[in-house]
Motif scaffolding. Structure first.
Motif, PDB file in Angstrom:
ATOM      1  N   GLU A 120       0.807  -1.222   0.000  1.00  0.00           N
ATOM      2  CA  GLU A 120       0.000   0.000   0.000  1.00  0.00           C
ATOM      3  C   GLU A 120       0.841   1.273   0.000  1.00  0.00           C
ATOM      4  OE1 GLU A 120      -3.541  -0.201   2.579  1.00  0.00           O
ATOM      5  OE2 GLU A 120      -3.048  -2.318   2.847  1.00  0.00           O
ATOM      6  N   ARG A 121       2.008   1.193  -0.618  1.00  0.00           N
ATOM      7  CA  ARG A 121       2.824   2.390  -0.771  1.00  0.00           C
ATOM      8  C   ARG A 121       2.358   3.221  -1.951  1.00  0.00           C
ATOM      9  NH1 ARG A 121       8.219  -1.090  -0.968  1.00  0.00           N
ATOM     10  NH2 ARG A 121       6.729  -2.243  -2.249  1.00  0.00           N
ATOM     11  N   TYR A 122       1.681   2.594  -2.891  1.00  0.00           N
ATOM     12  CA  TYR A 122       1.125   3.345  -4.006  1.00  0.00           C
ATOM     13  C   TYR A 122      -0.108   2.633  -4.562  1.00  0.00           C
ATOM     14  CZ  TYR A 122       3.377   0.029  -7.257  1.00  0.00           C
ATOM     15  OH  TYR A 122       3.771  -1.098  -7.929  1.00  0.00           O
ATOM     16  N   SER A 123      -0.947   3.394  -5.250  1.00  0.00           N
ATOM     17  CA  SER A 123      -2.054   2.821  -6.019  1.00  0.00           C
ATOM     18  C   SER A 123      -2.213   3.646  -7.282  1.00  0.00           C
ATOM     19  CB  SER A 123      -3.357   2.811  -5.203  1.00  0.00           C
ATOM     20  OG  SER A 123      -3.818   4.125  -4.962  1.00  0.00           O
ATOM     21  N   VAL A 124      -2.736   3.004  -8.317  1.00  0.00           N
ATOM     22  CA  VAL A 124      -2.928   3.662  -9.608  1.00  0.00           C
ATOM     23  C   VAL A 124      -4.385   3.471 -10.013  1.00  0.00           C
ATOM     24  CG1 VAL A 124      -2.192   3.815 -12.007  1.00  0.00           C
ATOM     25  CG2 VAL A 124      -0.539   3.146 -10.247  1.00  0.00           C
ATOM     26  N   MET A 125      -5.149   4.567 -10.038  1.00  0.00           N
ATOM     27  CA  MET A 125      -6.553   4.521 -10.430  1.00  0.00           C
ATOM     28  C   MET A 125      -6.668   4.789 -11.927  1.00  0.00           C
ATOM     29  SD  MET A 125      -8.398   6.558  -7.280  1.00  0.00           S
ATOM     30  CE  MET A 125      -7.008   7.642  -6.918  1.00  0.00           C
ATOM     31  N   ARG A 150      -4.736   8.242 -12.366  1.00  0.00           N
ATOM     32  CA  ARG A 150      -4.388   8.915 -11.118  1.00  0.00           C
ATOM     33  C   ARG A 150      -3.386   8.023 -10.380  1.00  0.00           C
ATOM     34  NH1 ARG A 150      -8.029  12.951  -8.952  1.00  0.00           N
ATOM     35  NH2 ARG A 150      -8.446  14.327 -10.716  1.00  0.00           N
ATOM     36  N   ILE A 151      -2.163   8.490 -10.273  1.00  0.00           N
ATOM     37  CA  ILE A 151      -1.126   7.762  -9.542  1.00  0.00           C
ATOM     38  C   ILE A 151      -1.001   8.402  -8.176  1.00  0.00           C
ATOM     39  CG2 ILE A 151       1.267   6.938  -9.581  1.00  0.00           C
ATOM     40  CD1 ILE A 151       1.354   7.839 -12.554  1.00  0.00           C
ATOM     41  N   GLN A 152      -0.994   7.598  -7.117  1.00  0.00           N
ATOM     42  CA  GLN A 152      -0.772   8.172  -5.792  1.00  0.00           C
ATOM     43  C   GLN A 152       0.222   7.328  -5.003  1.00  0.00           C
ATOM     44  OE1 GLN A 152      -4.377   8.463  -3.456  1.00  0.00           O
ATOM     45  NE2 GLN A 152      -4.324   6.321  -2.911  1.00  0.00           N
ATOM     46  N   VAL A 153       1.045   8.021  -4.238  1.00  0.00           N
ATOM     47  CA  VAL A 153       2.038   7.388  -3.380  1.00  0.00           C
ATOM     48  C   VAL A 153       1.797   7.846  -1.948  1.00  0.00           C
ATOM     49  CG1 VAL A 153       4.485   7.430  -2.742  1.00  0.00           C
ATOM     50  CG2 VAL A 153       3.825   7.034  -5.119  1.00  0.00           C
ATOM     51  N   MET A 154       1.862   6.920  -0.999  1.00  0.00           N
ATOM     52  CA  MET A 154       1.624   7.241   0.407  1.00  0.00           C
ATOM     53  C   MET A 154       2.766   6.733   1.273  1.00  0.00           C
ATOM     54  SD  MET A 154      -2.435   6.294   0.574  1.00  0.00           S
ATOM     55  CE  MET A 154      -2.171   4.778  -0.352  1.00  0.00           C
ATOM     56  N   HIS A 155       3.244   7.604   2.163  1.00  0.00           N
ATOM     57  CA  HIS A 155       4.307   7.243   3.097  1.00  0.00           C
ATOM     58  C   HIS A 155       3.872   7.590   4.518  1.00  0.00           C
ATOM     59  CE1 HIS A 155       8.163   6.792   0.515  1.00  0.00           C
ATOM     60  NE2 HIS A 155       7.114   6.490  -0.221  1.00  0.00           N
ATOM     61  N   SER A 156       4.412   6.878   5.472  1.00  0.00           N
ATOM     62  CA  SER A 156       4.145   7.176   6.874  1.00  0.00           C
ATOM     63  C   SER A 156       4.878   8.441   7.300  1.00  0.00           C
ATOM     64  CB  SER A 156       4.611   6.000   7.750  1.00  0.00           C
ATOM     65  OG  SER A 156       4.507   6.326   9.121  1.00  0.00           O
ATOM     66  N   GLY A 157       4.213   9.270   8.108  1.00  0.00           N
ATOM     67  CA  GLY A 157       4.848  10.473   8.647  1.00  0.00           C
ATOM     68  C   GLY A 157       5.112  11.529   7.590  1.00  0.00           C
ATOM     69  N   LEU A 158       5.971  12.480   7.928  1.00  0.00           N
ATOM     70  CA  LEU A 158       6.309  13.579   7.019  1.00  0.00           C
ATOM     71  C   LEU A 158       7.494  13.157   6.158  1.00  0.00           C
ATOM     72  CD1 LEU A 158       5.816  16.461   6.102  1.00  0.00           C
ATOM     73  CD2 LEU A 158       7.298  17.255   7.953  1.00  0.00           C
ATOM     74  N   ASP A 159       7.190  12.698   4.960  1.00  0.00           N
ATOM     75  CA  ASP A 159       8.225  12.125   4.092  1.00  0.00           C
ATOM     76  C   ASP A 159       7.919  12.462   2.636  1.00  0.00           C
ATOM     77  OD1 ASP A 159      10.494  10.757   3.480  1.00  0.00           O
ATOM     78  OD2 ASP A 159       9.677   8.759   3.823  1.00  0.00           O
ATOM     79  N   LEU A 160       7.731  13.739   2.357  1.00  0.00           N
ATOM     80  CA  LEU A 160       7.325  14.164   1.016  1.00  0.00           C
ATOM     81  C   LEU A 160       8.429  13.966  -0.021  1.00  0.00           C
ATOM     82  CD1 LEU A 160       5.313  17.407   1.848  1.00  0.00           C
ATOM     83  CD2 LEU A 160       4.408  15.266   0.933  1.00  0.00           C
ATOM     84  N   GLU A 161       9.673  14.149   0.370  1.00  0.00           N
ATOM     85  CA  GLU A 161      10.777  14.011  -0.583  1.00  0.00           C
ATOM     86  C   GLU A 161      10.843  12.589  -1.133  1.00  0.00           C
ATOM     87  OE1 GLU A 161      15.644  14.608  -0.890  1.00  0.00           O
ATOM     88  OE2 GLU A 161      14.547  15.327   0.872  1.00  0.00           O
TER      89      GLU A 161
END
Length: 362
Positions: free
Chosen positions: A114-119, A127-138
């Motif tokens: 579940e680090r990314y999903s592609v709709m 729609r590509i999305q990436v999700m990380h725990s905490g503040l990790d935008l870079e």
């Protein structure tokens, strides 16, 4: 792996171990893209949508099979999913409400961690999305750029030399990038500073939304902060804009928590104790009340008022007590009253365990 295998697991973004994870639940970056050879979704025929889905699915599958994308992936035809399964994916933040509720050929490709999903065929073709725990935008930006580049090697995106990437919604034209950070801000709510903070964010064109993004209301003191416009800006610049603001919000929340500890310690202690007590003993409880009480307990853990209860457990309960998750976990369709009973049972099972301490003893 199939959809049911996700039910009892926790995604990477819920692990609670990223930077500033006491306040920042997750960092998410989303890209909107469209194929140059097809109209936008609102103008497509059913055969167009089916062909878009076929093209993008086959290309993403080829990338996965070549081992170019990290991890394993799960492909789901959203059209064929039961309503509870679609809602489950929304609660898990793997698809949007719009994707769940729309019609026609549409699908999603999910990294099993579940680090990314592609709709495919949401508001835009992709729609590509990436999700990380905490503040990790870079790190999230690096990953999504890698995925975007891999897909763009295989397909022709709709792009203008003058405007950038072309999207269905004008606010996404340019980079097509939406940077979003989910924050837990209970102390700012309690001290009634939250509205002042949000007005300041609106002045710099940052949007404030609820737990499930656009169109959702803030519940349980959880908020998503994101950019509103992408035209004329770079991807790095947009990420930096949000990344520069979030530490200020974190500082405000920490100051508010310190104030509560020093100026309203008994009231704060009572709030946390009551919340924890209700969650551990309730026989029936709604989803909304659960979120509010878990918010207080989560703050209490981070302030040392509750011991031996890990933050990942609370993060898990925030999601697993949502309606579709409860039904998937129980294996039965449940009406609202039965869900409230099932939710209370689930909470008691996970909070009344050896090793958790009652805050009244601290």
């Amino acid at each position: 792996m199939n959809l049911d295998d996700l039910v009892s697991t926790n995604g990477e973004w819920l692990r609670g171990s990223g930077p500033e994870a006491d306040i920042v639940i997750s960092s998410r970056i989303r890209l909107a893209r469209n194929l140059a050879d097809f109209p936008f979704i609102s103008k497509t025929t059913e055969s167009d949508r089916a062909e878009i889905e076929r093209i993008l699915h086959s290309q993403i599958q080829a990338i996965q099979e070549a081992g170019k994308a990290p991890g394993d992936a799960l492909y789901l035809n959203v059209t064929d999913l039961a309503e509870v399964d679609r809602q489950f994916l929304v609660e898990r933040q793997l698809i949007s409400r719009e994707h769940a509720e729309s019609d026609g050929a549409r699908s999603v490709v999910i990294d099993t961690d579940e680090r990314y999903s592609v709709m495919i065929n949401e508001e835009d073709h992709l729609r590509i999305q990436v999700m990380h725990s905490g503040l990790d935008l870079e790190a999230a930006l690096q990953r999504i750029n890698m995925l975007d580049d891999l897909i763009e090697e295989q397909v022709n995106y709709a792009f203008s030399d003058k405007l950038g990437y072309l999207t269905a919604c004008p606010t996404n034209v340019g980079t097509g990038l939406r940077v979003s950070v989910m924050l837990h801000l209970p102390a700012l709510v309690i001290t009634r500073q939250i509205e002042k903070v949000f007005k300041s964010l609106q002045k710099i064109n940052l949007a404030v939304r609820g737990l499930y993004g656009e169109g959702s209301q803030a519940t349980g003191d959880f908020y998503q902060i994101s950019n509103q416009v992408t035209l004329g800006q770079t991807e790095e610049g947009l990420a930096k804009k949000v990344a520069d603001v979030v530490p200020v919000l974190i500082s405000y929340e920490r100051q508010a928590r310190e104030f509560l500890i020093h100026e309203s310690q008994e009231t704060l202690h009572d709030r946390v104790s009551r919340a924890f007590g209700i969650l551990r003993t309730a026989q029936t409880i709604s989803s909304e009340e659960t979120l509010h009480l878990l918010s207080s307990v989560r703050m209490g853990i981070n302030l040392g008022l509750i011991g031996d209860l890990p933050i990942p457990t609370i993060n898990k309960l925030l999601i697993h007590t949502q309606p579709a998750h409860l039904q998937k976990l129980s294996g039965n369709e449940l009406d609202a009253a039965d869900r409230n009973i099932e939710r209370a049972t689930y909470l008691r099972q996970h909070l009344n365990v050896d090793g958790t301490s009652d805050p009244s003893n601290n």
